[in-house]
Motif scaffolding. Structure first.
Motif, PDB file in Angstrom:
ATOM      1  N   GLU A  52      34.607  35.724  38.540  1.00  9.75           N
ATOM      2  CA  GLU A  52      35.690  36.339  37.774  1.00  9.75           C
ATOM      3  C   GLU A  52      35.426  37.836  37.683  1.00  9.75           C
ATOM      4  OE1 GLU A  52      37.138  33.949  34.276  1.00  9.75           O
ATOM      5  OE2 GLU A  52      35.213  32.955  34.565  1.00  9.75           O
ATOM      6  N   ARG A  53      36.313  38.619  38.246  1.00  8.78           N
ATOM      7  CA  ARG A  53      36.132  40.064  38.299  1.00  8.78           C
ATOM      8  C   ARG A  53      36.999  40.748  37.252  1.00  8.78           C
ATOM      9  NH1 ARG A  53      38.628  41.637  42.444  1.00  8.78           N
ATOM     10  NH2 ARG A  53      37.568  43.631  42.655  1.00  8.78           N
ATOM     11  N   SER A  54      36.562  41.922  36.854  1.00  7.57           N
ATOM     12  CA  SER A  54      37.274  42.668  35.825  1.00  7.57           C
ATOM     13  C   SER A  54      37.966  43.886  36.430  1.00  7.57           C
ATOM     14  CB  SER A  54      36.290  43.138  34.743  1.00  7.57           C
ATOM     15  OG  SER A  54      35.368  44.070  35.291  1.00  7.57           O
ATOM     16  N   ALA A  55      38.900  44.442  35.658  1.00  4.49           N
ATOM     17  CA  ALA A  55      39.574  45.660  36.090  1.00  4.49           C
ATOM     18  C   ALA A  55      38.574  46.810  36.214  1.00  4.49           C
ATOM     19  CB  ALA A  55      40.680  46.025  35.105  1.00  4.49           C
ATOM     20  N   ARG A  56      37.549  46.808  35.364  1.00  5.11           N
ATOM     21  CA  ARG A  56      36.538  47.858  35.441  1.00  5.11           C
ATOM     22  C   ARG A  56      35.792  47.793  36.771  1.00  5.11           C
ATOM     23  NH1 ARG A  56      31.750  49.404  31.084  1.00  5.11           N
ATOM     24  NH2 ARG A  56      30.642  50.848  32.463  1.00  5.11           N
ATOM     25  N   VAL A  68      41.006  37.930  37.733  1.00  2.00           N
ATOM     26  CA  VAL A  68      41.264  36.629  37.131  1.00  2.00           C
ATOM     27  C   VAL A  68      42.603  36.594  36.400  1.00  2.00           C
ATOM     28  CG1 VAL A  68      39.973  37.228  35.033  1.00  2.00           C
ATOM     29  CG2 VAL A  68      40.305  34.828  35.639  1.00  2.00           C
ATOM     30  N   SER A  69      43.000  37.709  35.779  1.00  2.00           N
ATOM     31  CA  SER A  69      44.227  37.724  34.995  1.00  2.00           C
ATOM     32  C   SER A  69      45.301  38.632  35.571  1.00  2.00           C
ATOM     33  CB  SER A  69      43.915  38.179  33.560  1.00  2.00           C
ATOM     34  OG  SER A  69      43.316  39.460  33.565  1.00  2.00           O
ATOM     35  N   ALA A  70      45.106  39.062  36.828  1.00  2.00           N
ATOM     36  CA  ALA A  70      46.057  40.003  37.418  1.00  2.00           C
ATOM     37  C   ALA A  70      47.359  39.293  37.793  1.00  2.00           C
ATOM     38  CB  ALA A  70      45.455  40.648  38.653  1.00  2.00           C
ATOM     39  N   PRO A  71      48.493  39.968  37.615  1.00  2.00           N
ATOM     40  CA  PRO A  71      49.760  39.382  38.068  1.00  2.00           C
ATOM     41  C   PRO A  71      49.809  39.316  39.585  1.00  2.00           C
ATOM     42  CG  PRO A  71      50.072  41.663  37.392  1.00  2.00           C
ATOM     43  CD  PRO A  71      48.667  41.301  37.030  1.00  2.00           C
ATOM     44  N   ALA A  72      50.655  38.462  40.081  1.00  2.00           N
ATOM     45  CA  ALA A  72      50.787  38.327  41.529  1.00  2.00           C
ATOM     46  C   ALA A  72      51.231  39.658  42.141  1.00  2.00           C
ATOM     47  CB  ALA A  72      51.801  37.234  41.865  1.00  2.00           C
ATOM     48  N   VAL A  73      50.645  39.982  43.291  1.00  2.00           N
ATOM     49  CA  VAL A  73      51.010  41.219  43.966  1.00  2.00           C
ATOM     50  C   VAL A  73      52.427  41.082  44.516  1.00  2.00           C
ATOM     51  CG1 VAL A  73      50.464  42.766  45.869  1.00  2.00           C
ATOM     52  CG2 VAL A  73      48.618  41.705  44.551  1.00  2.00           C
ATOM     53  N   ARG A  74      53.279  42.030  44.184  1.00  2.00           N
ATOM     54  CA  ARG A  74      54.663  41.993  44.643  1.00  2.00           C
ATOM     55  C   ARG A  74      54.783  42.556  46.053  1.00  2.00           C
ATOM     56  NH1 ARG A  74      57.688  45.592  40.520  1.00  2.00           N
ATOM     57  NH2 ARG A  74      55.948  46.939  41.196  1.00  2.00           N
TER      58      ARG A  74
END
Length: 279
Positions: A143-147, A234-240
């Protein structure tokens, strides 16, 4: 089967792109579960390169609408290499979900191979930081973070910006123009919204740019950082699709700036590309 992995077989099996139904014999019988030790695992070779002949189902072909990314073939002579490519694609697409634990026997059944090549491929991904070993259960996707993503972008910029500025001063315009098909391939993948194909073409483009430096160690390190930056949060929205299209457009703009030797624009585009990259 290892203790604990038998219990995993009852867990709903994760979908892996292109994987055959259980019992399928897409992989030759004599190759099931075996690793050909003559294979050369080159950490610096971009994983975007297709096999010279159609691979078994463990390394799925892109959809008919997805573009093929032009690049030299990387020959993989083992089932493990084919499984590794398929698992990397599943990581980029998010089909191997962050935080989830996957059993080698269950994935092996999906691929139509024994657990051995799956386990070997997962061990390689563990070394790359994509998964971690869970004793008696299998492998958990990190699980990766935005940081972490921001730190990767910073390191890539520190590494690649000075190199690209140096190359912009010395490489003739016609050499940059030869990379146009790679930039166009990223645009084609973005246009159909194929994230996995886009990731492969994106790595091929950046690999070709840095390869002009003649520094193989630089290319290896940059490729590893690039791959890590493509794993979804882990919590990123789907790439458009629009995000991919905008990201791909920066490739063409960068080539134009390199051919014009416009150093301020080159520097600005590379930094913005890393911080806002969809791939």
């Amino acid at each position: 089967m290892e203790q604990g992995e038998a219990r995993d077989a009852a867990v709903p099996r994760p979908y892996v792109p292109g994987a055959p139904a259980p019992g399928s014999r897409q992989v030759p019988e004599q190759a099931r579960g075996e690793h050909t030790h003559s294979e050369r695992e080159d950490a610096g070779a971009p994983a975007h390169s297709p096999s010279p002949s159609p691979p078994p189902s463990s390394a799925p072909s892109p959809p008919a609408s997805s573009p093929a990314c032009p690049s030299p073939p990387v020959r993989r002579h083992s089932v493990r290499g084919q499984i590794l490519d398929a698992l990397r694609t599943a990581l980029v697409s998010g089909e191997l979900a962050p935080g989830e634990v996957y059993s080698a026997p269950v994935l092996g059944e999906r691929f139509g191979v024994s657990a051995t090549p799956v386990r070997e491929a997962m061990q390689r991904l563990a070394l790359e930081g994509a998964v971690e070993v869970v004793l008696n259960r299998g492998f958990r996707v990190i699980e990766r973070s935005a940081r972490e993503l921001a730190e990767l972008a910073e390191v890539r910029a520190l590494l690649e910006v000075p190199v690209m500025l140096r190359l912009a001063r010395t490489v003739p315009a016609e050499r940059w123009a030869r990379l146009t098909p790679l930039a166009e391939a990223t645009g084609a993948a973005a246009a159909v919204g194929d994230r996995a194909a886009y990731a492969e073409c994106d790595r091929a483009f950046h690999h070709a740019l840095l390869a002009l430096s003649g520094n193989e160690q630089l290319v290896m390190v940059a490729d590893d950082l690039h791959r890590r930056s493509q794993w979804p949060l882990v919590s990123a929205p789907a790439v458009r699709r629009a995000d991919l299209v905008a990201d791909a457009a920066e490739h063409s703009a960068l080539l134009d700036a390199l051919m014009a030797r416009d150093l301020p624009v080159v520097q600005s585009l590379i930094r913005e590309h890393f911080t806002g990259s969809a791939g």
